[in-house]
Design an enzyme around this catalytic site. Structure first.
Site, PDB file in Angstrom:
ATOM      1  N   SER A 278      -9.160 -77.926  -6.799  1.00 50.51           N
ATOM      2  CA  SER A 278      -8.412 -78.969  -7.504  1.00 50.51           C
ATOM      3  C   SER A 278      -6.938 -78.801  -7.194  1.00 50.51           C
ATOM      4  O   SER A 278      -6.439 -77.686  -7.059  1.00 50.51           O
ATOM      5  CB  SER A 278      -8.653 -78.852  -9.015  1.00 50.51           C
ATOM      6  OG  SER A 278      -7.704 -79.607  -9.736  1.00 50.51           O
ATOM      7  N   ARG A 317     -27.510-120.397  17.665  1.00 46.82           N
ATOM      8  CA  ARG A 317     -26.547-119.298  17.567  1.00 46.82           C
ATOM      9  C   ARG A 317     -25.531-119.713  16.513  1.00 46.82           C
ATOM     10  O   ARG A 317     -25.000-120.816  16.574  1.00 46.82           O
ATOM     11  CB  ARG A 317     -25.859-119.008  18.914  1.00 46.82           C
ATOM     12  CG  ARG A 317     -26.799-118.344  19.923  1.00 46.82           C
ATOM     13  CD  ARG A 317     -26.113-117.985  21.238  1.00 46.82           C
ATOM     14  NE  ARG A 317     -24.945-117.161  21.001  1.00 46.82           N
ATOM     15  CZ  ARG A 317     -23.731-117.428  21.509  1.00 46.82           C
ATOM     16  NH1 ARG A 317     -23.541-118.488  22.259  1.00 46.82           N
ATOM     17  NH2 ARG A 317     -22.730-116.619  21.258  1.00 46.82           N
TER      18      ARG A 317
END
Length: 445
Positions: A278, A317
């Site tokens: 930490s 497409r």
């Protein structure tokens, strides 16, 4: 910022430095695009549609060191995809004689889709290796703790006893499910070749007597599967990737959130082998691997949702649907690749604390086995009297902090019980078929 910094993962510690990061980098995508282009020329040469010299020249020109990623990225904005500027540069690199054989008959989506499948296939190799590592580590934990009793928890509360071996076997089952799904999808990834509208018409115009032979030759050049049809708007391969990757993230996430819960300070039944520090509290050893896996599992469903949404692709497409897939798919591959790496490291180093588990079994003063007592006393006292007795002594156990066995022994009805209270209230003696279930699960390979 240098080019090496691009996509390094400063805000993505879950996948930074992983094999998946390398296999999904911009350089990896460029290599896949070039591989797709050169394989197309080789496939046409194999069918007599291009000279062998053209195949050799295009393959040589397709070395990724000869292309500037930043330049291609800038040009892709105008083109809508990076294939168009890449084809122009590769054509120049192949030379005046053989340049016309670059990309001949294909459309940009053929190359992009094929490159995506190549990237996915390459990235999933290390993922599978890490899932196997994780599975082996969990098998060892399950076997080693086959009979280690611990509290079973349902809806956050103690329920009945279980074993850590069964819990680890359950984690392993999910990991193997993920492995099997990823394996199946990886083996089915197809090449894409259909031309402008998925009809292969241009290849016939260039002289192919049977243009339908070309997709198979193309797939063989790439080590991909020949699809039954061009899949420009039939996005099953991408949806399959989305599904197996989201499942893998969730499977690993289940393991991670269990470890996060069990490693809380007030529980401390397990701990990561090498917790993270930490910035403010020197005493902490944070469960970093589990945290990163859990973060990946939370992101994966939304990324998969985008890929599933692209199934709705109009015409032959589409505009936008396949373009929307590139980044979410790369993110999913990276997240799962990082999570699999972290899960392998997590499980290989996981520290199990049986003494804490045993201590917690006693937190409810024996009430964790009330189910067993209810089953054993009902035939003797009747269900109603057994329930009333257990409800009364349970309340006293909570209020007075006294063992359930002691309170039962002090009841006037205790002479009628006909049970060994010491045995009946021992949580370690009420783990059911946990050992046999663990053994059965470990038979899976």
């Amino acid at each position: 910022m240098t080019s090496a910094d691009h996509g390094a993962g400063l805000l993505a510690p879950g996948w930074a430095g992983s094999p998946a990061a390398a296999e999904t980098s911009d350089a990896a995508f460029l290599r896949a695009l070039l591989d797709a282009e050169s394989a197309l020329t080789r496939a046409q040469a194999a069918l007599g549609l291009a000279p062998a010299e053209a195949a050799a020249a295009v393959t040589e020109a397709a070395g990724p060191d000869g292309f500037d990623i930043a330049s291609l990225a800038g040009q892709a904005r105008a083109a809508g995809n990076p294939v168009i500027p890449l084809v122009a540069e590769l054509t120049r690199a192949a030379g005046g004689e053989y340049g016309p054989y670059v990309h001949r008959g294909a459309t940009s989506q053929d190359i992009m889709d094929t490159a995506m499948m190549l990237v996915a296939r390459r990235a999933l190799g290390p993922v599978l290796a890490d899932l196997e590592r994780c599975g082996r580590a969990l098998a060892a934990l399950a076997a080693g703790h086959r009979d280690t009793p611990m509290p079973g928890r349902t809806l956050t509360q103690h329920a009945v006893p279980t074993t850590f071996g069964l819990k680890a076997a359950g984690w392993r089952s999910l990991v193997l499910d993920a492995r099997d799904r990823v394996t199946a999808v990886r083996a089915s990834l197809p090449a894409q070749l259909g031309g402008a509208a998925g009809t292969l018409a241009a290849f016939s115009a260039y002289g192919a007597a049977d243009a339908t032979a070309l997709p198979g030759a193309y797939a063989r050049e790439l080590g991909l599967v020949q699809p039954p049809l061009p899949w420009h708007t039939l996005r099953t391969p991408v949806a399959d990737l989305a599904g197996c990757l989201a499942f893998a993230a969730g499977a690993l996430g289940k393991l991670a959130v269990d470890v996060l819960t069990l490693s809380r300070t007030e529980i401390a039944e397990v701990a990561e082998g090498s917790g993270g520090g930490s910035s403010a509290m020197p005493h902490k050893a944070n469960p970093v691997r589990s945290t990163l896996i859990a973060a990946a599992a939370r992101r994966a469903p939304q990324l998969a949702a985008t890929l599933y949404g692209s199934l709705v692709a109009e015409d032959e497409r589409p505009a936008g649907a396949w373009h929307a897939e590139w980044e979410p798919l790369r993110d999913l591959l990276r997240l799962v690749g990082g999570a699999a790496r972290d899960a392998a490291e997590l499980t290989e180093g996981l520290r199990v604390r049986p003494e804490a588990m045993r201590e917690h079994l006693g937190l409810t003063h024996g009430l964790i086995v009330s189910e067993r007592l209810s089953a054993e006393l009902a035939p003797v006292l009747g269900r109603a009297r057994a329930k009333e007795l257990l409800t009364r002594v349970a309340r006293r156990a909570y209020e007075e902090g006294r063992p359930l066995a002691e309170l039962l022994a002090g009841e006037t009805e205790s002479e009628q019980l006909g049970v060994d209270l010491a045995e009946a209230t021992d949580p370690a003696r009420y783990t059911g078929s946990a050992g046999a279930l663990t053994d059965s699960a470990l038979e899976r390979r």
